[in-house]
Design a protein around this motif. Sequence first.
Motif, short mmCIF file in Angstrom:
data_model
loop_
_atom_site.label_atom_id
_atom_site.label_comp_id
_atom_site.label_asym_id
_atom_site.label_seq_id
_atom_site.Cartn_x
_atom_site.Cartn_y
_atom_site.Cartn_z
N LEU A 76 0.97 -1.35 -0.14
CA LEU A 76 0.02 -0.26 0.09
C LEU A 76 0.99 1.20 -0.11
O LEU A 76 0.20 2.12 -0.36
CB LEU A 76 -0.94 0.04 1.26
N ASN A 77 2.11 1.20 0.77
CA ASN A 77 2.70 2.47 0.69
C ASN A 77 3.84 2.71 0.04
O ASN A 77 4.42 3.88 -0.40
CB ASN A 77 3.39 2.69 2.41
N GLU A 78 4.36 1.73 -0.79
CA GLU A 78 5.34 1.84 -1.66
C GLU A 78 4.85 1.94 -2.97
O GLU A 78 3.71 1.79 -3.49
CB GLU A 78 6.18 0.57 -1.83
N LYS A 79 5.64 2.86 -3.78
CA LYS A 79 5.37 2.54 -5.56
C LYS A 79 6.11 1.59 -5.99
O LYS A 79 7.33 1.37 -6.09
CB LYS A 79 5.82 4.12 -5.97
N TRP A 80 5.29 0.82 -6.76
CA TRP A 80 5.73 -0.37 -7.38
C TRP A 80 5.79 -0.12 -9.02
O TRP A 80 4.80 0.37 -9.59
CB TRP A 80 4.87 -1.51 -7.13
N ASN A 81 7.13 -0.30 -9.45
CA ASN A 81 7.34 -0.32 -10.98
C ASN A 81 7.65 -1.76 -11.63
O ASN A 81 8.13 -2.50 -10.96
CB ASN A 81 8.19 0.63 -11.29
N TRP A 82 7.20 -1.64 -13.04
CA TRP A 82 7.77 -2.97 -13.65
C TRP A 82 9.41 -3.18 -13.66
O TRP A 82 9.87 -2.12 -14.15
CB TRP A 82 7.16 -3.01 -14.91
N LYS A 83 9.70 -4.27 -13.11
CA LYS A 83 11.37 -4.31 -13.42
C LYS A 83 11.49 -4.59 -14.84
O LYS A 83 10.84 -5.26 -15.30
CB LYS A 83 11.64 -5.69 -12.54
N LYS A 84 12.76 -3.80 -15.20
CA LYS A 84 13.26 -3.97 -16.31
C LYS A 84 14.14 -5.03 -16.32
O LYS A 84 15.40 -4.72 -16.07
CB LYS A 84 13.65 -2.64 -16.95
N TRP A 85 13.90 -5.98 -16.87
CA TRP A 85 14.94 -7.31 -17.08
C TRP A 85 14.40 -8.42 -17.85
O TRP A 85 13.19 -8.14 -18.55
CB TRP A 85 14.96 -8.01 -15.57
N ASN A 86 15.03 -9.36 -18.25
CA ASN A 86 14.39 -10.27 -19.40
C ASN A 86 13.95 -11.66 -18.67
O ASN A 86 13.74 -12.66 -19.17
CB ASN A 86 15.56 -10.84 -20.43
N GLY A 87 13.49 -11.41 -17.31
CA GLY A 87 12.89 -12.44 -16.65
C GLY A 87 11.39 -12.41 -16.70
O GLY A 87 10.77 -11.33 -17.45
N LYS A 134 7.56 -11.14 -15.98
CA LYS A 134 6.82 -9.75 -15.32
C LYS A 134 6.83 -9.88 -13.83
O LYS A 134 6.00 -10.49 -13.28
CB LYS A 134 5.58 -9.50 -15.98
N GLN A 135 7.52 -8.90 -13.27
CA GLN A 135 7.38 -8.70 -11.81
C GLN A 135 7.81 -7.19 -11.50
O GLN A 135 8.11 -6.58 -12.40
CB GLN A 135 8.38 -9.57 -11.06
N LEU A 136 7.46 -6.88 -10.31
CA LEU A 136 7.26 -5.49 -9.95
C LEU A 136 8.72 -5.02 -8.89
O LEU A 136 8.93 -6.21 -8.11
CB LEU A 136 6.20 -4.76 -9.23
N GLU A 137 9.11 -4.02 -8.83
CA GLU A 137 10.21 -3.57 -7.98
C GLU A 137 9.59 -2.39 -7.20
O GLU A 137 9.05 -1.39 -7.88
CB GLU A 137 11.61 -3.63 -8.65
N ASP A 138 10.29 -2.03 -5.93
CA ASP A 138 10.00 -0.76 -5.16
C ASP A 138 10.68 0.04 -5.83
O ASP A 138 12.03 0.17 -6.02
CB ASP A 138 10.23 -1.02 -3.81
N LYS A 139 9.99 1.13 -5.91
CA LYS A 139 10.83 2.53 -6.57
C LYS A 139 11.59 3.15 -5.44
O LYS A 139 13.04 3.42 -5.94
CB LYS A 139 9.84 3.58 -6.64
N THR A 140 11.91 2.58 -4.07
CA THR A 140 12.89 3.42 -3.11
C THR A 140 14.17 2.52 -3.20
O THR A 140 15.30 3.37 -3.51
CB THR A 140 12.13 3.43 -1.93
N THR A 141 14.09 1.31 -3.05
CA THR A 141 15.28 0.76 -3.02
C THR A 141 15.60 -0.34 -3.98
O THR A 141 16.71 -0.88 -4.37
CB THR A 141 15.37 -0.19 -1.71
N LYS A 142 14.68 -0.67 -4.83
CA LYS A 142 14.60 -1.44 -6.02
C LYS A 142 15.37 -3.11 -5.74
O LYS A 142 15.97 -3.59 -6.42
CB LYS A 142 15.64 -0.96 -7.09
N THR A 143 14.95 -3.19 -4.29
CA THR A 143 15.67 -4.40 -3.90
C THR A 143 14.30 -5.53 -3.51
O THR A 143 14.62 -6.84 -3.24
CB THR A 143 16.16 -4.52 -2.50
N LEU A 144 13.17 -4.96 -3.27
CA LEU A 144 12.05 -5.80 -2.96
C LEU A 144 11.39 -6.15 -4.17
O LEU A 144 11.49 -5.61 -5.32
CB LEU A 144 11.11 -5.06 -1.84
#
Length: 288
Positions: free
Chosen positions: A203-214, A216-226
């Motif tokens: 709810l609190n993070e902004k989630w973007n589509w991860k740019k990779w060739n795996g 489709k999944q999302l990554e958190d905007k702040t740390t890109k580690t989740l």
Amino acid sequence: SSGETKGIFTPKFEDYQKIYNEIAARLEEKDDYDDGSYGPVLVRLAWHASGTFDKETGTGGSNGATMRFAPEGDHGANAGLVAARDFLEPVKAKYPWITYSDLWILAGVCAIQEMQGPTIPYRPGRSDKDVAACTPDGRLPDASQGNKHLRNIFYRMGFNDQEIVALSGAHALGRCHSTRSGFEGPWTFSPTVVTNEYYKLLLNEKWNWKKWNGPKQLEDKTTKTLMMLPTDMAIVSDKAFKEWAVKYAKDEELFFKDFSNVIVKLFELGVPFAENTEQSKMIFKPTS
Ligand code: DDH
């Protein structure tokens, strides 16, 4: 005495608590796995053993432990769960009187409690079935899909919207492995502790589509580690699901209570318990 396979041996609460303690001790000891614990993959084993249940036919569910056999063990959804099954082999060798199907669920219960989660009442009574009882592929959820798919899969097991959201909070734990599911990364910063962080982050993070060739999944905007799976995002994009996600994000106690209730229901799907055992569920003592 306990641990006997021959003769008349009726295991009691103390005998199951011994196995609980054995699993807990192995969790402590084998802390070099993944994020420092086999706990999450044990929870996943218990869930995938149970989540094959079909309420129309009464087939599947944790009674049977049919994932031991190739057809089901090789289903794509079960990739990597051999690590959890192998972790439990020495426990089964030491306490051969317990069935695999009771052991896998007991391990799930132990893992949740030892990772500081809520108390999960437990009932034994599952028996192991042979290869003929393996369920067809496709009964577990496909992470690339959305809200319709979630409802199809979980309504088939007999769950409602609130229960779907409560179950999904298990993704506070563990991670995705590119070598198993193709997806990569953990959902939270504390993947070996049961929390309501999954809902807070959704709810609190902004989630973007991860740019990779795996996949489709999302990554958190702040740390890109989740990460979040497409199915995880459905928990906040669907209006009815989101109402529950908001409640669980605000109130960890409520989440713990509902998670405990729904995981007990999941773990008992399709299990033909003897009558009058409902009142006598076992509450194991955590080791720490
Ligand atoms: Fe899950 N899950 N799960 N999950 N799950 C994965 C890992 C873990 C889905 C897909 C994946 C539940 C629901 C869903 C856990 C528990 C639960 C992975 C990564 C995928 C993919 C596997 C890997 O690469 O190793 C989907 C889709 C759903 C859904 O649609 C709702 C539920 C209900 C539970 C539960 O326990 C009640 C756990 C724990 C893990 C972490 C495993 C690990 O090794 O770490």
